[in-house]
Scaffold this motif. Structure first.
Motif, PDB file in Angstrom:
ATOM      1  N   ALA A  19     -14.755  52.229 103.271  1.00  0.00           N
ATOM      2  CA  ALA A  19     -14.344  51.366 104.388  1.00  0.00           C
ATOM      3  C   ALA A  19     -13.371  50.278 103.949  1.00  0.00           C
ATOM      4  O   ALA A  19     -12.739  49.637 104.788  1.00  0.00           O
ATOM      5  CB  ALA A  19     -15.575  50.738 105.034  1.00  0.00           C
ATOM      6  N   SER A  20     -13.228  50.077 102.658  1.00  0.00           N
ATOM      7  CA  SER A  20     -12.376  49.004 102.137  1.00  0.00           C
ATOM      8  C   SER A  20     -11.040  49.509 101.613  1.00  0.00           C
ATOM      9  O   SER A  20     -10.270  48.734 101.035  1.00  0.00           O
ATOM     10  CB  SER A  20     -13.112  48.257 101.014  1.00  0.00           C
ATOM     11  OG  SER A  20     -14.281  47.670 101.510  1.00  0.00           O
ATOM     12  N   THR A  21     -10.754  50.781 101.800  1.00  0.00           N
ATOM     13  CA  THR A  21      -9.493  51.334 101.315  1.00  0.00           C
ATOM     14  C   THR A  21      -8.746  52.004 102.464  1.00  0.00           C
ATOM     15  O   THR A  21      -9.309  52.245 103.523  1.00  0.00           O
ATOM     16  CB  THR A  21      -9.729  52.374 100.198  1.00  0.00           C
ATOM     17  OG1 THR A  21     -10.555  53.412 100.700  1.00  0.00           O
ATOM     18  CG2 THR A  21     -10.377  51.753  98.980  1.00  0.00           C
ATOM     19  N   GLY A  22      -7.493  52.281 102.232  1.00  0.00           N
ATOM     20  CA  GLY A  22      -6.714  53.001 103.225  1.00  0.00           C
ATOM     21  C   GLY A  22      -6.064  52.122 104.272  1.00  0.00           C
ATOM     22  O   GLY A  22      -5.653  52.604 105.320  1.00  0.00           O
ATOM     23  N   TYR A  23      -5.999  50.829 104.038  1.00  0.00           N
ATOM     24  CA  TYR A  23      -5.306  49.904 104.926  1.00  0.00           C
ATOM     25  C   TYR A  23      -5.938  49.833 106.315  1.00  0.00           C
ATOM     26  O   TYR A  23      -5.275  49.566 107.314  1.00  0.00           O
ATOM     27  CB  TYR A  23      -3.804  50.244 105.003  1.00  0.00           C
ATOM     28  CG  TYR A  23      -3.229  50.397 103.622  1.00  0.00           C
ATOM     29  CD1 TYR A  23      -2.963  49.278 102.845  1.00  0.00           C
ATOM     30  CD2 TYR A  23      -3.037  51.654 103.056  1.00  0.00           C
ATOM     31  CE1 TYR A  23      -2.477  49.398 101.553  1.00  0.00           C
ATOM     32  CE2 TYR A  23      -2.560  51.787 101.763  1.00  0.00           C
ATOM     33  CZ  TYR A  23      -2.281  50.662 101.022  1.00  0.00           C
ATOM     34  OH  TYR A  23      -1.820  50.796  99.739  1.00  0.00           O
ATOM     35  N   LEU A  24      -7.245  50.064 106.359  1.00  0.00           N
ATOM     36  CA  LEU A  24      -7.974  49.963 107.617  1.00  0.00           C
ATOM     37  C   LEU A  24      -7.962  48.540 108.161  1.00  0.00           C
ATOM     38  O   LEU A  24      -8.153  48.324 109.352  1.00  0.00           O
ATOM     39  CB  LEU A  24      -9.416  50.440 107.438  1.00  0.00           C
ATOM     40  CG  LEU A  24      -9.594  51.908 107.045  1.00  0.00           C
ATOM     41  CD1 LEU A  24     -11.056  52.209 106.749  1.00  0.00           C
ATOM     42  CD2 LEU A  24      -9.071  52.817 108.133  1.00  0.00           C
ATOM     43  N   ASN A  25      -7.718  47.567 107.295  1.00  0.00           N
ATOM     44  CA  ASN A  25      -7.720  46.170 107.713  1.00  0.00           C
ATOM     45  C   ASN A  25      -6.330  45.672 108.126  1.00  0.00           C
ATOM     46  O   ASN A  25      -6.137  44.482 108.345  1.00  0.00           O
ATOM     47  CB  ASN A  25      -8.316  45.272 106.624  1.00  0.00           C
ATOM     48  CG  ASN A  25      -7.654  45.453 105.273  1.00  0.00           C
ATOM     49  OD1 ASN A  25      -6.764  46.271 105.098  1.00  0.00           O
ATOM     50  ND2 ASN A  25      -8.104  44.690 104.297  1.00  0.00           N
ATOM     51  N   ALA A  26      -5.370  46.575 108.279  1.00  0.00           N
ATOM     52  CA  ALA A  26      -4.023  46.161 108.689  1.00  0.00           C
ATOM     53  C   ALA A  26      -4.036  45.544 110.086  1.00  0.00           C
ATOM     54  O   ALA A  26      -3.328  44.561 110.340  1.00  0.00           O
ATOM     55  CB  ALA A  26      -3.063  47.351 108.637  1.00  0.00           C
ATOM     56  N   THR A  27      -4.843  46.077 110.983  1.00  0.00           N
ATOM     57  CA  THR A  27      -4.935  45.504 112.326  1.00  0.00           C
ATOM     58  C   THR A  27      -5.527  44.103 112.261  1.00  0.00           C
ATOM     59  O   THR A  27      -5.113  43.202 113.001  1.00  0.00           O
ATOM     60  CB  THR A  27      -5.772  46.402 113.255  1.00  0.00           C
ATOM     61  OG1 THR A  27      -5.159  47.689 113.300  1.00  0.00           O
ATOM     62  CG2 THR A  27      -5.848  45.847 114.659  1.00  0.00           C
ATOM     63  N   ASP A  28      -6.490  43.902 111.358  1.00  0.00           N
ATOM     64  CA  ASP A  28      -7.063  42.566 111.177  1.00  0.00           C
ATOM     65  C   ASP A  28      -5.995  41.584 110.688  1.00  0.00           C
ATOM     66  O   ASP A  28      -5.998  40.411 111.072  1.00  0.00           O
ATOM     67  CB  ASP A  28      -8.237  42.603 110.191  1.00  0.00           C
ATOM     68  CG  ASP A  28      -9.361  43.484 110.701  1.00  0.00           C
ATOM     69  OD1 ASP A  28      -9.839  43.227 111.820  1.00  0.00           O
ATOM     70  OD2 ASP A  28      -9.746  44.416 109.987  1.00  0.00           O
ATOM     71  N   LEU A  29      -5.088  42.074 109.856  1.00  0.00           N
ATOM     72  CA  LEU A  29      -3.996  41.223 109.378  1.00  0.00           C
ATOM     73  C   LEU A  29      -3.064  40.860 110.536  1.00  0.00           C
ATOM     74  O   LEU A  29      -2.630  39.713 110.647  1.00  0.00           O
ATOM     75  CB  LEU A  29      -3.228  41.926 108.252  1.00  0.00           C
ATOM     76  CG  LEU A  29      -2.177  41.105 107.528  1.00  0.00           C
ATOM     77  CD1 LEU A  29      -2.778  39.855 106.894  1.00  0.00           C
ATOM     78  CD2 LEU A  29      -1.486  41.959 106.475  1.00  0.00           C
ATOM     79  N   ALA A  30      -2.773  41.822 111.405  1.00  0.00           N
ATOM     80  CA  ALA A  30      -1.949  41.533 112.579  1.00  0.00           C
ATOM     81  C   ALA A  30      -2.660  40.526 113.488  1.00  0.00           C
ATOM     82  O   ALA A  30      -2.029  39.580 113.998  1.00  0.00           O
ATOM     83  CB  ALA A  30      -1.630  42.816 113.336  1.00  0.00           C
ATOM     84  N   ASP A  31      -3.952  40.715 113.699  1.00  0.00           N
ATOM     85  CA  ASP A  31      -4.727  39.767 114.514  1.00  0.00           C
ATOM     86  C   ASP A  31      -4.684  38.364 113.896  1.00  0.00           C
ATOM     87  O   ASP A  31      -4.606  37.370 114.609  1.00  0.00           O
ATOM     88  CB  ASP A  31      -6.178  40.229 114.654  1.00  0.00           C
ATOM     89  CG  ASP A  31      -6.321  41.473 115.505  1.00  0.00           C
ATOM     90  OD1 ASP A  31      -5.388  41.808 116.275  1.00  0.00           O
ATOM     91  OD2 ASP A  31      -7.369  42.130 115.398  1.00  0.00           O
ATOM     92  N   TYR A  32      -4.745  38.286 112.582  1.00  0.00           N
ATOM     93  CA  TYR A  32      -4.650  37.011 111.867  1.00  0.00           C
ATOM     94  C   TYR A  32      -3.342  36.311 112.218  1.00  0.00           C
ATOM     95  O   TYR A  32      -3.316  35.115 112.530  1.00  0.00           O
ATOM     96  CB  TYR A  32      -4.745  37.281 110.356  1.00  0.00           C
ATOM     97  CG  TYR A  32      -4.350  36.129 109.477  1.00  0.00           C
ATOM     98  CD1 TYR A  32      -5.272  35.151 109.120  1.00  0.00           C
ATOM     99  CD2 TYR A  32      -3.051  36.010 108.978  1.00  0.00           C
ATOM    100  CE1 TYR A  32      -4.911  34.087 108.296  1.00  0.00           C
ATOM    101  CE2 TYR A  32      -2.677  34.967 108.162  1.00  0.00           C
ATOM    102  CZ  TYR A  32      -3.612  33.996 107.826  1.00  0.00           C
ATOM    103  OH  TYR A  32      -3.247  32.946 107.020  1.00  0.00           O
ATOM    104  N   LEU A  33      -2.239  37.057 112.196  1.00  0.00           N
ATOM    105  CA  LEU A  33      -0.936  36.467 112.512  1.00  0.00           C
ATOM    106  C   LEU A  33      -0.855  36.039 113.975  1.00  0.00           C
ATOM    107  O   LEU A  33      -0.242  35.014 114.289  1.00  0.00           O
ATOM    108  CB  LEU A  33       0.181  37.461 112.179  1.00  0.00           C
ATOM    109  CG  LEU A  33       0.408  37.701 110.690  1.00  0.00           C
ATOM    110  CD1 LEU A  33       1.337  38.886 110.469  1.00  0.00           C
ATOM    111  CD2 LEU A  33       0.952  36.444 110.019  1.00  0.00           C
ATOM    112  N   VAL A  34      -1.476  36.803 114.850  1.00  0.00           N
ATOM    113  CA  VAL A  34      -1.503  36.421 116.266  1.00  0.00           C
ATOM    114  C   VAL A  34      -2.254  35.108 116.440  1.00  0.00           C
ATOM    115  O   VAL A  34      -1.812  34.218 117.182  1.00  0.00           O
ATOM    116  CB  VAL A  34      -2.123  37.544 117.127  1.00  0.00           C
ATOM    117  CG1 VAL A  34      -2.421  37.079 118.542  1.00  0.00           C
ATOM    118  CG2 VAL A  34      -1.195  38.769 117.140  1.00  0.00           C
TER     119      VAL A  34
END
Length: 104
Positions: A19-34
């Motif tokens: 669950a911690s690999t494969g850039y699954l948290n990219a959406t979380d990074l976008a949400d962070y910027l929002v």
């Protein structure tokens, strides 16, 4: 099916690693910027560039340095790593089982 589920043994460490690999948290990074004030379309585009850089370097998003992030945007600060954590990602979801405790 209930018999199968009662007897399933989850390898917690392997599950966490997957669950911690494969850039699954990219959406979380976008949400962070929002949350920092960037409109989602621009955040999505920026995160795409960050992910491309991470892939080129053979790194996961949380392995990039703050300086590497800030080369893309000054909106990135020390708190971005908390936003990228698995716990934060799961805790931000509203689906049943989407938070760390599994309770909703």
């Amino acid at each position: 099916m209930s018999t199968v589920l009662r007897n399933v043994k989850v390898n917690t460490e392997a599950t966490r690693q997957a669950a911690s690999t494969g850039y699954l948290n990219a959406t979380d990074l976008a949400d962070y910027l929002v949350r920092k004030g960037l409109e989602f379309r621009k955040a999505h585009e920026l995160v795409g560039r960050v992910v491309t850089r991470a892939i080129e370097q053979g790194k996961q998003l949380e392995e990039l340095t703050l300086e590497e992030y800030q080369a893309f945007s000054e909106l990135f600060a020390d708190d971005l790593y908390a936003a990228l954590s698995l716990e934060s990602s799961l805790g931000s979801k509203s689906a049943i089982g989407g938070n760390v405790t599994g309770a909703r």
